[in-house]
Design an enzyme around this catalytic site. Sequence first.
Site, PDB file in Angstrom:
ATOM      1  N   SER A 137       0.807  -1.220   0.000  1.00  0.00           N
ATOM      2  CA  SER A 137       0.000   0.000   0.000  1.00  0.00           C
ATOM      3  C   SER A 137       0.839   1.268   0.000  1.00  0.00           C
ATOM      4  O   SER A 137       0.435   2.288  -0.566  1.00  0.00           O
ATOM      5  CB  SER A 137      -0.929  -0.002   1.215  1.00  0.00           C
ATOM      6  OG  SER A 137      -0.174  -0.143   2.413  1.00  0.00           O
ATOM      7  N   LYS A 155      13.158  -0.925  -0.288  1.00  0.00           N
ATOM      8  CA  LYS A 155      11.751  -0.519  -0.261  1.00  0.00           C
ATOM      9  C   LYS A 155      11.656   0.943  -0.661  1.00  0.00           C
ATOM     10  O   LYS A 155      12.267   1.813  -0.025  1.00  0.00           O
ATOM     11  CB  LYS A 155      11.142  -0.749   1.126  1.00  0.00           C
ATOM     12  CG  LYS A 155       9.654  -0.431   1.169  1.00  0.00           C
ATOM     13  CD  LYS A 155       8.918  -1.178   2.278  1.00  0.00           C
ATOM     14  CE  LYS A 155       9.251  -0.685   3.656  1.00  0.00           C
ATOM     15  NZ  LYS A 155       8.319  -1.224   4.674  1.00  0.00           N
ATOM     16  N   MET A 242      17.722  -2.835   3.188  1.00  0.00           N
ATOM     17  CA  MET A 242      17.928  -3.848   4.237  1.00  0.00           C
ATOM     18  C   MET A 242      18.495  -5.107   3.607  1.00  0.00           C
ATOM     19  O   MET A 242      18.505  -5.257   2.378  1.00  0.00           O
ATOM     20  CB  MET A 242      16.602  -4.154   4.938  1.00  0.00           C
ATOM     21  CG  MET A 242      15.606  -4.884   4.056  1.00  0.00           C
ATOM     22  SD  MET A 242      13.890  -4.831   4.662  1.00  0.00           S
ATOM     23  CE  MET A 242      13.358  -3.263   3.973  1.00  0.00           C
ATOM     24  N   ASP A 285       0.801  -5.030  12.426  1.00  0.00           N
ATOM     25  CA  ASP A 285       0.238  -5.302  11.101  1.00  0.00           C
ATOM     26  C   ASP A 285       0.417  -6.779  10.770  1.00  0.00           C
ATOM     27  O   ASP A 285       1.528  -7.217  10.451  1.00  0.00           O
ATOM     28  CB  ASP A 285       0.936  -4.436  10.043  1.00  0.00           C
ATOM     29  CG  ASP A 285       0.322  -4.601   8.661  1.00  0.00           C
ATOM     30  OD1 ASP A 285      -0.586  -5.444   8.513  1.00  0.00           O
ATOM     31  OD2 ASP A 285       0.749  -3.891   7.729  1.00  0.00           O
ATOM     32  N   ASN A 290       3.790  -9.953   5.381  1.00  0.00           N
ATOM     33  CA  ASN A 290       4.852  -9.574   6.309  1.00  0.00           C
ATOM     34  C   ASN A 290       5.559 -10.772   6.927  1.00  0.00           C
ATOM     35  O   ASN A 290       6.453 -10.610   7.763  1.00  0.00           O
ATOM     36  CB  ASN A 290       4.290  -8.689   7.425  1.00  0.00           C
ATOM     37  CG  ASN A 290       3.824  -7.353   6.902  1.00  0.00           C
ATOM     38  OD1 ASN A 290       4.237  -6.925   5.826  1.00  0.00           O
ATOM     39  ND2 ASN A 290       2.943  -6.687   7.640  1.00  0.00           N
ATOM     40  N   ASP A 304       8.553  -5.721   7.627  1.00  0.00           N
ATOM     41  CA  ASP A 304       7.696  -4.539   7.714  1.00  0.00           C
ATOM     42  C   ASP A 304       7.415  -4.141   9.169  1.00  0.00           C
ATOM     43  O   ASP A 304       6.493  -4.643   9.802  1.00  0.00           O
ATOM     44  CB  ASP A 304       6.379  -4.772   6.981  1.00  0.00           C
ATOM     45  CG  ASP A 304       5.674  -3.452   6.675  1.00  0.00           C
ATOM     46  OD1 ASP A 304       5.930  -2.449   7.370  1.00  0.00           O
ATOM     47  OD2 ASP A 304       4.863  -3.419   5.737  1.00  0.00           O
TER      48      ASP A 304
END
Length: 440
Positions: A137, A155, A242, A285, A290, A304
């Site tokens: 998202s 990311k 990462m 989350d 994830n 995440d």
Amino acid sequence: MSDPRYRKVPSARLSRLASFGQLAGGIAGGVLAEGARKLASGERPRLSDLLLTPANAVRVTEQLSRLRGAAMKLGQMISMDAGDVLPAELTAILARLRDAAHFMPPAQLNKVLIAEWGADWRRKFAHFEARPIAAASIGQVHRATLPDGTLLAIKVQYPGVADSIDADVDNVASLLRMSNLLPSTLDIAPLLIEAKRQLHEEADYIREAEQMQRYRQLLDGESDFIVPSPYPELSGKRVLAMDFIAGQSIETLETAPQDVRDSTMAALLDLVLRELFEFGFMQTDPNFANYRWQPESGRIVLLDFGAARAVPEKTVASYRRLMLAGLAQDHDALRDALIEIGFVSPVTLQRHRPALDGMIDILMTHLGKPGLFDFADRSFVDRVRRHAETIIADKAAWHVPPADTLFVQRKVSGTALLAIRMQARLPLLEMVARKVGAGD
């Protein structure tokens, strides 16, 4: 561009507002068409029936997946948390939001990376894969190789997402109000404020790198989990680099042997209990994306950490009392704990005590069965739903729990949902009792 998953992210405020206008117009058109169809067949349509149609759900998912950002995030949260409340076909359609994000076109991606790393950013890498390996998202993830051979996951945040959070949340709230699905007496303002705060935190990749590092320290030496390490030299507020850690989708576990599914879900559920009762710090989350699974080592890759947050001591204490009451099969104490933690309001209790007591009895009987708890056993759901329908139909009794409770419960419910998917069988009562100190 031939790949349908490449679609430019609307980054300007006006273009995003126009998209919400198109969404509202499309829903309204769908309502009129469905209403006309029902009237023609002699039915008297209700507004809620006209709004909650598969066609309108498709409109919502397609537009939110194009907008991405806070709008899509809120849709994902609904799809994860709606559980058994929405009709099954609508829940399935909304669930598409968990993996429906489009990719940024290469030109838009290049513009973002130039802004972060400079025009010669490609010189930093031996190879940078232009096609994302994941899209969500708020951002998409690329695999890259440094000149020394180090593999990284990068990311990259969608442009305009951070700046549009407040407006997106307000627009989604306006759509909900326009739909008349929420009663005018329900005060969702505190929840919207908290949603905006958390989404701003998730859009801050510097903060996420710090939370990732904190989580690595909490799980240092653990054999069940792997947490990536951030790469500060290439990270900033809108780009997070990462370690790249290989793994399969956690959902591939569905075809694994029962003992593998059970041991993996035992580790994840135990982690949730530790987050709540030991760490006081939780990644809230539970999106399935994830979690990754390494079949060779049996380890779980955790990803995440934008939604990682401290859990207030008051919330921890309330959950402890709730679980102790359940373990003791104390109906009255459990009802009191549900009110204390904010799941039930005094008004709901006053207006619907028989229905609430019926739900508590069913849940305590189901959860209190001796031996291994079978998450695949959903025989109790229809009976609980019949009691819940009485409360749901009374909009004057609707109630929004405190934000801290909602964020914790989101993680608890999401983990339970994954256990259901895995058809796990776990010593649930023993696991909970160990963590809450029952019998100490």
